[in-house]
Design an enzyme around this catalytic site. Structure first.
Site, PDB file in Angstrom:
ATOM      1  N   HIS A  95       0.838  -1.194   0.000  1.00 59.05           N
ATOM      2  CA  HIS A  95       0.000   0.000   0.000  1.00 59.05           C
ATOM      3  C   HIS A  95       0.873   1.244   0.000  1.00 59.05           C
ATOM      4  O   HIS A  95       1.821   1.346   0.776  1.00 59.05           O
ATOM      5  CB  HIS A  95      -0.907   0.009   1.238  1.00 59.05           C
ATOM      6  CG  HIS A  95      -1.835   1.179   1.268  1.00 59.05           C
ATOM      7  ND1 HIS A  95      -3.056   1.156   0.627  1.00 59.05           N
ATOM      8  CD2 HIS A  95      -1.715   2.401   1.814  1.00 59.05           C
ATOM      9  CE1 HIS A  95      -3.649   2.328   0.795  1.00 59.05           C
ATOM     10  NE2 HIS A  95      -2.860   3.102   1.509  1.00 59.05           N
ATOM     11  N   ASP A 109     -14.720   3.826   7.051  1.00 56.10           N
ATOM     12  CA  ASP A 109     -13.633   4.650   6.533  1.00 56.10           C
ATOM     13  C   ASP A 109     -14.128   5.593   5.455  1.00 56.10           C
ATOM     14  O   ASP A 109     -13.748   6.759   5.424  1.00 56.10           O
ATOM     15  CB  ASP A 109     -12.500   3.778   5.988  1.00 56.10           C
ATOM     16  CG  ASP A 109     -11.406   4.637   5.392  1.00 56.10           C
ATOM     17  OD1 ASP A 109     -10.858   5.459   6.145  1.00 56.10           O
ATOM     18  OD2 ASP A 109     -11.146   4.545   4.191  1.00 56.10           O
ATOM     19  N   ARG A 162     -13.927  13.995   7.046  1.00 61.03           N
ATOM     20  CA  ARG A 162     -12.639  14.630   7.351  1.00 61.03           C
ATOM     21  C   ARG A 162     -12.216  15.570   6.232  1.00 61.03           C
ATOM     22  O   ARG A 162     -11.643  16.627   6.471  1.00 61.03           O
ATOM     23  CB  ARG A 162     -11.574  13.550   7.562  1.00 61.03           C
ATOM     24  CG  ARG A 162     -11.751  12.790   8.866  1.00 61.03           C
ATOM     25  CD  ARG A 162     -10.911  11.520   8.853  1.00 61.03           C
ATOM     26  NE  ARG A 162      -9.528  11.762   8.572  1.00 61.03           N
ATOM     27  CZ  ARG A 162      -8.717  10.907   7.946  1.00 61.03           C
ATOM     28  NH1 ARG A 162      -9.174   9.725   7.566  1.00 61.03           N
ATOM     29  NH2 ARG A 162      -7.465  11.201   7.731  1.00 61.03           N
ATOM     30  N   SER A 178      -7.309   4.817   9.175  1.00 54.91           N
ATOM     31  CA  SER A 178      -8.019   4.742   7.898  1.00 54.91           C
ATOM     32  C   SER A 178      -7.322   3.745   6.971  1.00 54.91           C
ATOM     33  O   SER A 178      -7.955   2.845   6.403  1.00 54.91           O
ATOM     34  CB  SER A 178      -8.039   6.146   7.274  1.00 54.91           C
ATOM     35  OG  SER A 178      -8.305   6.100   5.897  1.00 54.91           O
ATOM     36  N   LYS A 205      -8.533  -0.583   6.426  1.00 55.97           N
ATOM     37  CA  LYS A 205      -8.790  -1.232   5.132  1.00 55.97           C
ATOM     38  C   LYS A 205      -7.831  -2.394   4.912  1.00 55.97           C
ATOM     39  O   LYS A 205      -8.220  -3.440   4.403  1.00 55.97           O
ATOM     40  CB  LYS A 205      -8.632  -0.210   4.000  1.00 55.97           C
ATOM     41  CG  LYS A 205      -9.784   0.774   3.924  1.00 55.97           C
ATOM     42  CD  LYS A 205      -9.545   1.858   2.890  1.00 55.97           C
ATOM     43  CE  LYS A 205      -8.469   2.808   3.307  1.00 55.97           C
ATOM     44  NZ  LYS A 205      -8.550   4.172   2.856  1.00 55.97           N
TER      45      LYS A 205
END
Ligand code: URA
Length: 439
Positions: free
Chosen positions: A82, A161, A168, A183, A187
């Site tokens: 990621h 999320d 946000r 967040s 995931k």
């Protein structure tokens, strides 16, 4: 339990319990807590922070707010990578087939681009016919048959999320370390992989503009991964300039294919090698050095490229484009961008470069905007290069010539040229590895 008391407790700097955090997330997802109370809590978290325990509870609550990906029917050690988001970052297209060619299973969910950062799903969809919306059965079968599949993130995964991120985004509470970490990791944990490698970007094109913040974010996310029993590593990498020489979907795919063929730019190749080697290492394939050697060999002998072609075929994409990238659809128009002064490119604002590509149609401002997969930028010069008056620093591509002026203006405004050469920044600043076994 009352939401009012939870907000007040955090406002006063006290630690929330796991029960209070789960109460907030569960009720918020059901629509029982209004946005104004959720945003008040996010703002309190922004100012007062969270302990490691609280951040882990928030991550778990986000992870458990929807369906989890069930990878139990998928064979082998499963790995995910990621990136916290950057410009020109096409490493997933290289890393995923490289590690899959070496026996690590890649059952990956990826996202789309938003704002100045790109997304893997948009990039893959620039390959004609490539299907990123496989059913759960098709996904499992494809991974078991080929060792790899990359699909679009399901709407049911970590819905808290999505709701919190949208909130946000409009309440100036995105850039809070515990909120970003929970967040991302919420995931990641919902995706059920054994190993996770995080690419935490730092610099002008990243969320975290300086190394200290990036290091802190990396540490928090690695800590969450360890608590969840994952083998996890985080690399802090440069995003003070775009990665590689292309920005924009099909242009980036072509560059990724060239890298898989051994002809990629040095920064993209080196970062892809490091991310792949870290995944192999976490998956238990020997020492880091041995893993790096295997990765370089797979890129050299064409195994990684063959695995990419296998994936494209299995997901319905046109493999002729991969074999001959000249066959990719092209934008109708191009414009050379030249400079007026002589000197070194001392710095660029990578976010500005991402916006310049977005203005050509390569990205979206809003979630539902349509993108033009052929639009984008090829960079001819990058930070550190010497340029003379009239030199082409970039070529813009678009299907509407009216888009060029504002894109050019943004790109030039994001480029600083001076007589002084800036000290070279490292590509990889630090690597944090945590796992309870030694490879
Ligand atoms: N990426 C995410 O998924 N979440 C954040 O909060 C920031 C970046």
């Amino acid at each position: 339990m009352r939401m009012y008391d939870i907000i007040k407790k955090k406002r006063d700097g006290m630690e929330l319990s796991k029960e209070e955090i789960f109460f907030f997330i569960n009720r918020y997802v059901k629509g029982e807590i209004p946005d104004y109370q959720a945003s008040a809590l996010c703002m309190a978290i922004f100012f007062k922070g969270m302990s490691a325990e609280e951040t882990f509870s928030l991550t778990k609550a986000i992870c458990e707010s929807g369906e989890k990906l069930d990878l139990s029917g998928i064979k082998g050690i499963k790995a995910d990578k990621h990136s916290t988001g950057g410009v020109g970052d096409k490493t997933t297209l290289i890393v995923a087939p490289t590690v899959a060619s070496l026996g690590v299973t890649v059952a990956k969910m990826s996202g789309r681009g938003l704002g100045h950062t790109g997304g893997t799903i948009d990039k893959l969809e620039s390959i004609t016919g490539f299907n990123t919306e496989l059913s759960e059965e098709e996904f499992e079968k494809t991974v078991n048959d080929t060792g790899i599949a990359v699909v679009s993130q399901s709407a049911e995964l970590a819905p808290a999320d999505k709701m919190l991120y949208a909130l946000r985004d409009v309440t100036a509470t995105v850039d809070s370390l515990p909120l970003i970490a929970s967040s991302i990791m919420g995931k990641k944990l919902a995706a059920d992989d054994d190993c996770i490698v995080l690419d935490v970007k730092t610099g002008s094109g990243a969320f975290m503009k300086n190394i200290e913040e990036s290091r802190e974010l990396a540490k928090i996310m690695v800590d969450i991964g360890v608590r969840a029993g994952k083998r996890i590593a985080a690399l802090i990498t440069d995003m003070d300039k775009p990665l590689g020489n292309t920005i924009g979907n099909s242009l980036e795919v072509i560059e990724a294919i060239e890298t898989l063929k051994g002809n990629g730019p040095e920064d993209l190749t080196e970062l892809s090698v490091a991310l792949s080697a870290n995944i192999l290492y976490l998956a238990g394939n020997g020492s880091y050095k041995e893993c790096e050697k295997k990765v370089r060999m797979s890129l050299k002998d064409g195994k990684a490229l063959q695995t990419f072609i296998k994936m494209v075929k299995a997901q319905g994409g046109d493999t002729e484009l991969i074999k001959d990238t000249d066959k990719f659809p092209k934008a109708k128009y191009s414009r050379n961008i030249t400079v007026e002064e002589e000197g070194y490119i001392t710095s660029v604002d990578a976010e500005g470069y991402g916006m310049s590509a977005l203005l050509l149609g390569a990205g979206r401002n809003k979630k539902d905007d349509k993108i033009d997969s052929t639009a984008g930028i090829i960079l001819r010069k990058k930070t550190g290069d010497y340029v003379k008056k009239g030199d082409v620093i970039a070529v813009l591509y678009a299907n509407d010539q009216n888009l060029f002026d504002s894109s050019e203006e943004r790109l030039l405004a994001s480029t600083v040229i001076s007589e002084k050469r800036r000290e070279k920044r490292p590509l990889i600043f630090e690597t944090l590895v945590k796992m309870d076994f030694e490879g």
